[in-house]
Design an enzyme around this catalytic site. Sequence first.
Site, PDB file in Angstrom:
ATOM      1  N   ARG A 164      47.874  58.777  50.791  1.00  0.00           N
ATOM      2  CA  ARG A 164      48.797  58.066  50.299  1.00  0.00           C
ATOM      3  C   ARG A 164      48.408  56.487  50.709  1.00  0.00           C
ATOM      4  O   ARG A 164      48.283  55.672  49.990  1.00  0.00           O
ATOM      5  CB  ARG A 164      50.037  58.348  50.763  1.00  0.00           C
ATOM      6  CG  ARG A 164      50.505  59.155  49.620  1.00  0.00           C
ATOM      7  CD  ARG A 164      52.428  59.862  50.109  1.00  0.00           C
ATOM      8  NE  ARG A 164      53.219  58.748  49.909  1.00  0.00           N
ATOM      9  CZ  ARG A 164      53.803  58.410  48.537  1.00  0.00           C
ATOM     10  NH1 ARG A 164      53.028  59.169  47.755  1.00  0.00           N
ATOM     11  NH2 ARG A 164      54.399  57.612  48.845  1.00  0.00           N
TER      12      ARG A 164
ATOM     13  N   ARG B 261      53.390  62.789  47.508  1.00  0.00           N
ATOM     14  CA  ARG B 261      53.726  63.332  48.601  1.00  0.00           C
ATOM     15  C   ARG B 261      53.610  65.259  48.431  1.00  0.00           C
ATOM     16  O   ARG B 261      54.007  65.129  47.658  1.00  0.00           O
ATOM     17  CB  ARG B 261      55.220  62.589  48.616  1.00  0.00           C
ATOM     18  CG  ARG B 261      55.468  61.685  49.142  1.00  0.00           C
ATOM     19  CD  ARG B 261      57.205  61.601  49.777  1.00  0.00           C
ATOM     20  NE  ARG B 261      57.252  60.399  49.609  1.00  0.00           N
ATOM     21  CZ  ARG B 261      57.901  59.041  48.501  1.00  0.00           C
ATOM     22  NH1 ARG B 261      57.906  59.228  47.074  1.00  0.00           N
ATOM     23  NH2 ARG B 261      58.297  57.812  48.884  1.00  0.00           N
TER      24      ARG B 261
ATOM     25  N   HIS C 282      57.351  53.731  46.005  1.00  0.00           N
ATOM     26  CA  HIS C 282      58.382  52.840  47.341  1.00  0.00           C
ATOM     27  C   HIS C 282      59.600  52.930  46.573  1.00  0.00           C
ATOM     28  O   HIS C 282      59.555  52.067  45.609  1.00  0.00           O
ATOM     29  CB  HIS C 282      57.937  52.453  47.745  1.00  0.00           C
ATOM     30  CG  HIS C 282      56.527  52.999  49.557  1.00  0.00           C
ATOM     31  ND1 HIS C 282      55.292  52.299  49.575  1.00  0.00           N
ATOM     32  CD2 HIS C 282      55.908  54.524  49.227  1.00  0.00           C
ATOM     33  CE1 HIS C 282      54.310  53.031  49.909  1.00  0.00           C
ATOM     34  NE2 HIS C 282      55.109  54.152  49.843  1.00  0.00           N
TER      35      HIS C 282
ATOM     36  N   TYR D  96      66.247  51.368  38.887  1.00  0.00           N
ATOM     37  CA  TYR D  96      64.935  52.040  38.890  1.00  0.00           C
ATOM     38  C   TYR D  96      63.857  51.505  37.656  1.00  0.00           C
ATOM     39  O   TYR D  96      64.876  52.903  36.907  1.00  0.00           O
ATOM     40  CB  TYR D  96      64.492  52.556  39.863  1.00  0.00           C
ATOM     41  CG  TYR D  96      63.150  53.358  40.223  1.00  0.00           C
ATOM     42  CD1 TYR D  96      62.588  52.978  41.485  1.00  0.00           C
ATOM     43  CD2 TYR D  96      63.000  54.446  39.362  1.00  0.00           C
ATOM     44  CE1 TYR D  96      61.038  53.223  41.387  1.00  0.00           C
ATOM     45  CE2 TYR D  96      62.045  54.660  39.684  1.00  0.00           C
ATOM     46  CZ  TYR D  96      60.720  54.512  40.431  1.00  0.00           C
ATOM     47  OH  TYR D  96      59.564  54.691  40.604  1.00  0.00           O
TER      48      TYR D  96
ATOM     49  N   LYS E  35      61.964  61.160  47.015  1.00  0.00           N
ATOM     50  CA  LYS E  35      62.698  60.976  47.979  1.00  0.00           C
ATOM     51  C   LYS E  35      63.469  60.179  48.264  1.00  0.00           C
ATOM     52  O   LYS E  35      64.986  60.645  48.103  1.00  0.00           O
ATOM     53  CB  LYS E  35      61.676  60.415  49.000  1.00  0.00           C
ATOM     54  CG  LYS E  35      62.156  59.630  50.250  1.00  0.00           C
ATOM     55  CD  LYS E  35      61.059  59.004  51.327  1.00  0.00           C
ATOM     56  CE  LYS E  35      61.723  58.542  52.312  1.00  0.00           C
ATOM     57  NZ  LYS E  35      60.715  58.150  52.756  1.00  0.00           N
TER      58      LYS E  35
ATOM     59  N   HIS F 249      49.622  63.397  53.906  1.00  0.00           N
ATOM     60  CA  HIS F 249      50.129  62.058  53.473  1.00  0.00           C
ATOM     61  C   HIS F 249      49.246  61.629  53.604  1.00  0.00           C
ATOM     62  O   HIS F 249      49.586  59.754  53.200  1.00  0.00           O
ATOM     63  CB  HIS F 249      51.427  62.168  54.340  1.00  0.00           C
ATOM     64  CG  HIS F 249      52.703  61.230  53.656  1.00  0.00           C
ATOM     65  ND1 HIS F 249      53.726  61.465  53.098  1.00  0.00           N
ATOM     66  CD2 HIS F 249      53.016  60.257  53.696  1.00  0.00           C
ATOM     67  CE1 HIS F 249      54.028  60.427  53.048  1.00  0.00           C
ATOM     68  NE2 HIS F 249      53.741  59.519  53.544  1.00  0.00           N
TER      69      HIS F 249
END
Length: 408
Positions: free
Chosen positions: A333, A241, A356, A366, A268, A330
């Site tokens: 991406r 990003r 994501h 994660y 993010k 962006h």
Amino acid sequence: MKLTDTAIKNAKPKEKSYKMSDGDGMFVLIHINGSKYWRMKYYFAGKEKILALGVYPDVGLADARERRTQARKVLAAGNDPGAVKKEAKRLAIMSAENNFEAIAREWHEKRGHVWTPKYSVKILNRLKADIFPKLGSRPITDIKAPELLSTIMEIEKRGALYIAHRAIELCSQIFTYAIVTGRAERNPAADLRGALKPAKPKHYSHLKAEELPEFLQKLENYQGHIQTKLALKMLMYTFVRTVELRGAKWSEIDFDKAEWRIPAERMKMREQHIVPLSKQALAILRELQPVTGHWEHIFPNQQKPSGCMSENTMIYAIYRMGYHTRTTGHGFRHTASTILNEHGFKADVIERQLAHAERKKVRGTYNHAEYLPDRRKMMQWWANYLDTQATIKKVCYTQNSLTTNAKS
């Protein structure tokens, strides 16, 4: 003798509190300071009790008698009027505390640690603008699907289909939170599936594969600041990003491992992210080291080097190259994702490199290093692919030049 409003009004305080009876256990208690309180004496389970009926003159004689009548009905039904009143008060307080807005704000606060400050403000503002005005003061248990749909359809009517669908998702998460915290029993947002017009996916403007050669050649010939040119190249090689690239710090780069580790607080979804660095990306960093290596940021602000590159720097450069409305930072991406999928790279590998989030979190915590060997290979392939596309354009230019010279 029954009381009259005049008698109560004219009653004066004495040295001690005293009572004026109205019958059936009800009386007005006059305190030494002149305040007058309605009370009712009754017996329940063999014990004498006192029930508060209100304060005069806020509660007049007629209203006090009506409250006495209702209390005696509760008593006749075998219940304690005092206990019933206490429970009603508890439920009223709970209802006020458990209105939709209160729970939504609590949910929002709990989610703050996984969102960026900017995204957190965006979510709260969306709720303030579209949901709280109609549902905010409503007890969350009282909100049913038709009422929720009516609120959401107001968003749909103004043509904001994506926001309407997103509002349902947000409300669904809030109702789910209320359920797991014991303040609601069901999620009415789940009943709204299919109730709105479909929203077209929102995509950033992006380059198609056949547009890459020309763009890469224009980028190579870009006459602006070298730091901006290299930032755009780095953005294409890594497809992170733009905010992640602008905030990149030299301390995050491991040249030996060929890795860029972006800390959780800059991501993010608030999880650390590893970007395997291709040979081309490492070459850009080495070219920048003598220029910006003494600053904290890899791409410092040109006017205020202690800060990072302005958010408009790269997009304005793209505009000057002739790509206004055709692509954004962006958008790289999306371009990378499309091409990598078309060339057979595993979707999970691509999604992990795009950072994501797993929306359902079915696999638990994660893992920022997941698929890392495959991601290293993919990122080097992608960098080689971009270099090949740039070469294709140069060949085309050469061929066109030869054709022109032959004709002349």
